[in-house]
Motif scaffolding. Sequence first.
Motif, PDB file in Angstrom:
ATOM      1  N   LEU A   1       0.998  -0.571  -0.213  1.00 21.15           N
ATOM      2  CA  LEU A   1       0.150  -0.002  -0.053  1.00 21.15           C
ATOM      3  C   LEU A   1       0.885   1.193  -0.018  1.00 21.15           C
ATOM      4  O   LEU A   1       0.177   2.335  -0.931  1.00 21.15           O
ATOM      5  CB  LEU A   1      -0.894  -0.074   1.227  1.00 21.15           C
ATOM      6  N   GLN A   2       1.938   0.643   0.968  1.00 24.31           N
ATOM      7  CA  GLN A   2       2.645   2.931   0.728  1.00 24.31           C
ATOM      8  C   GLN A   2       3.349   3.187  -1.056  1.00 24.31           C
ATOM      9  O   GLN A   2       3.466   3.924  -1.284  1.00 24.31           O
ATOM     10  CB  GLN A   2       4.242   1.949   1.842  1.00 24.31           C
TER      11      GLN A   2
ATOM     12  N   LEU B   1       1.848   1.753  -3.748  1.00 23.39           N
ATOM     13  CA  LEU B   1       0.941   2.213  -4.787  1.00 23.39           C
ATOM     14  C   LEU B   1       0.740   3.692  -4.532  1.00 23.39           C
ATOM     15  O   LEU B   1       0.167   4.474  -4.435  1.00 23.39           O
ATOM     16  CB  LEU B   1      -0.489   1.621  -4.434  1.00 23.39           C
ATOM     17  N   LEU B   2       0.734   4.315  -2.754  1.00 21.62           N
ATOM     18  CA  LEU B   2       1.140   5.206  -2.425  1.00 21.62           C
ATOM     19  C   LEU B   2       1.713   6.421  -3.054  1.00 21.62           C
ATOM     20  O   LEU B   2       1.694   7.192  -3.190  1.00 21.62           O
ATOM     21  CB  LEU B   2       0.285   5.752  -1.358  1.00 21.62           C
ATOM     22  N   ILE B   3       2.543   6.071  -2.289  1.00 22.64           N
ATOM     23  CA  ILE B   3       4.131   6.535  -3.293  1.00 22.64           C
ATOM     24  C   ILE B   3       3.802   6.711  -5.016  1.00 22.64           C
ATOM     25  O   ILE B   3       4.031   8.045  -5.655  1.00 22.64           O
ATOM     26  CB  ILE B   3       5.658   6.268  -2.766  1.00 22.64           C
TER      27      ILE B   3
ATOM     28  N   ALA C   1       0.968   6.653  -6.803  1.00 23.26           N
ATOM     29  CA  ALA C   1       0.577   7.904  -6.918  1.00 23.26           C
ATOM     30  C   ALA C   1       0.658   8.859  -7.284  1.00 23.26           C
ATOM     31  O   ALA C   1       0.343  10.457  -7.270  1.00 23.26           O
ATOM     32  CB  ALA C   1      -1.176   7.622  -6.326  1.00 23.26           C
ATOM     33  N   ILE C   2       1.409   9.277  -5.391  1.00 22.10           N
ATOM     34  CA  ILE C   2       1.633  11.100  -5.370  1.00 22.10           C
ATOM     35  C   ILE C   2       2.601  11.086  -7.075  1.00 22.10           C
ATOM     36  O   ILE C   2       2.076  12.793  -7.140  1.00 22.10           O
ATOM     37  CB  ILE C   2       2.626  10.650  -4.099  1.00 22.10           C
TER      38      ILE C   2
END
Length: 651
Positions: free
Chosen positions: A2-3, A5-7, A9-10
């Motif tokens: 998840l981390q 994917l979050l990075i 996306a950012i």
Amino acid sequence: MLQGLLIAAIVIGGLYLAQEVLLPLAVAILLSFVLTPPMLVLQRIKVPRVLAVVVVVAVAFSILGGLGWLISHEATKLAGNLPSYRWTLSQKIDLVRETTAESQVLKKAGDVLAELESQLDKPAEVEGTKPGQVEVTEEDAEREPIPVEIRVPEPTGLDLYRSIAGKVLPPLMTAGIVLLFVVFILLEREDLRDRIIRLFGGSDLQRATSTMNEAAKRLSGYFLRQVLVNAAYGIFIGIALGAVGMPSPVAWGILAMMMRFVPYVGSYIAAAIPVLIAAAIDPGWSLVLIVIALFVVGEFTMGQIVEPLVYGRGTGVTPVAVIVSQVFWTWLWGPVGLIIATPITVCLAVLGRHVQGLSFFDVLLGDRPALSPAQGFYRHALIGDAANATYKAELALKDQSLLTYLDDVALGGLGIAERDLARGALEDEQTEQIAETVAEILENLDEYEPKRWFSRLRRHLEMVGAEPAKDDEPVDEPETEDAQVVDSKDFRPGWSVDTPVLCIAGRNGLDKAAALTLGRALEKRGLKASVLGPDTLSPGMIESLSETKAKLVCLSYLGFGGGPVEIRYMVRRLRRILPDGTMILVAYWNQENEGEAEAERKLLDVVNADGYANTLHEAVRFCEDAATKKPPSGSEESAQANAAPKTVPAA
């Protein structure tokens, strides 16, 4: 997960929101790679750095501005001639419509759709009215339509200038930002490189400096060659289209040059408009076919002849990575992203290959195999995919001998499996499946004879221009190892039995798979061998070896297991059971960990076997020497040659 994917996306969101700045920066970085070689040439002839930057930037932007003006001029001229092409194009459309076999079907389908659309557009019928009749009230009848007239005020001078500025200023501003970035990147080239080195490789300055210099050199050379090749393609298309009478050939040549930065389909996309124009100006179809042939021949010549000679072995990027990057950068930055997608991808792949902090780009985008040959062999054996493993082996055998392949790839893959077994990641059923798959692979390769003339020619072409090999460097001759077959006439007494060598697995199915590779290698060299499973060494079956006719027994181990004590115990038991004169070879195949050298020396001291080997080459050499070498004539050993074979020293 998840981390990550979050990075991602950012990062993607930042790239999209900041495209007004990042897009000119990306174009400027790519231009700086192209302009760096000519700038360095000017510096070598003592031109000051600032003046060299000014010269190359001025020349580059003059060329780009000239190309833009030519495209604008040719497009304007073409737009003025379009009305004259309308009649010819409409005639061709009617001809195609009449000659198409499905034209009647399409026409009927179109009529049905038109009727359905007219019914949907009709107002709703009121109850009590006839179908198709609309109820009209007295109030509606008394109303009269009110005429509406829309007047657009005449544009003032300020409105006219504002309209022109709104169309011209954004491209000029973008060009100005690109120009500014290019100038500062070239002027601060050394400082920017030092900062990148400090950012990604500060702990190993020497390695980071050399890899960064090599990456910059490779990228600059690649982008410059790409620009020159695409420019040559555009010049060819422009001249050829002008020679066959196409209007505005300069515009089509520039379009072909720009679109060729889009791999695989860019040239054919650039051909779409010229083909349409050819269909509009020529009453027949000959000009259309000629234009298509020019683009196809030009792309084939550049892609299959010129680019391999200029680029060498390719761009270093997988086709899937190129396609995905095209989709991604086009979605993110539009048409300009489509053109610069491949250069950006190549840049990231090269940096990932040379900069340790960016190595994930090499894994995701690079064309080098993601798994080593040994890892690939293990993966295929693990899932029981003998067919693909055999195919990979046949490809490898075009450039190396079977003995080398089995030693490096097969035993290397089995060593990885052994480590997985030691940490509890493999079950007994999986080890047996691996052994069965390895046996099937070896059986498939039994009759395979590689055609090495093509690989010799390829290696010769790859070595053209390369540095000559030093005298002490071995020359790779794949066929020499497999060609050395032991003549049965040279066998020592007693070695002419049906199976002079027994290869016995020490503990499990993986050891049996390793024993199978040794048996296959020995049979290839003329020594017949029989392979037995680990149950042969069990207390209930080991006594059966007392009646063996074999002259040599090889114990196969992929790991220490119980350590040297277990192996010493097994060798001692075999000494008591095997007939007199039978030699024992301990093959310990773990070649991965160099720190186990001391343990291997201890193993030699305590096992007390006739020989020891940790590679397939050593084991085969030991077996050949044991089968063929005879003691000097007249010696005591020679007198006893018929009584007992000579003990060959450990390899």
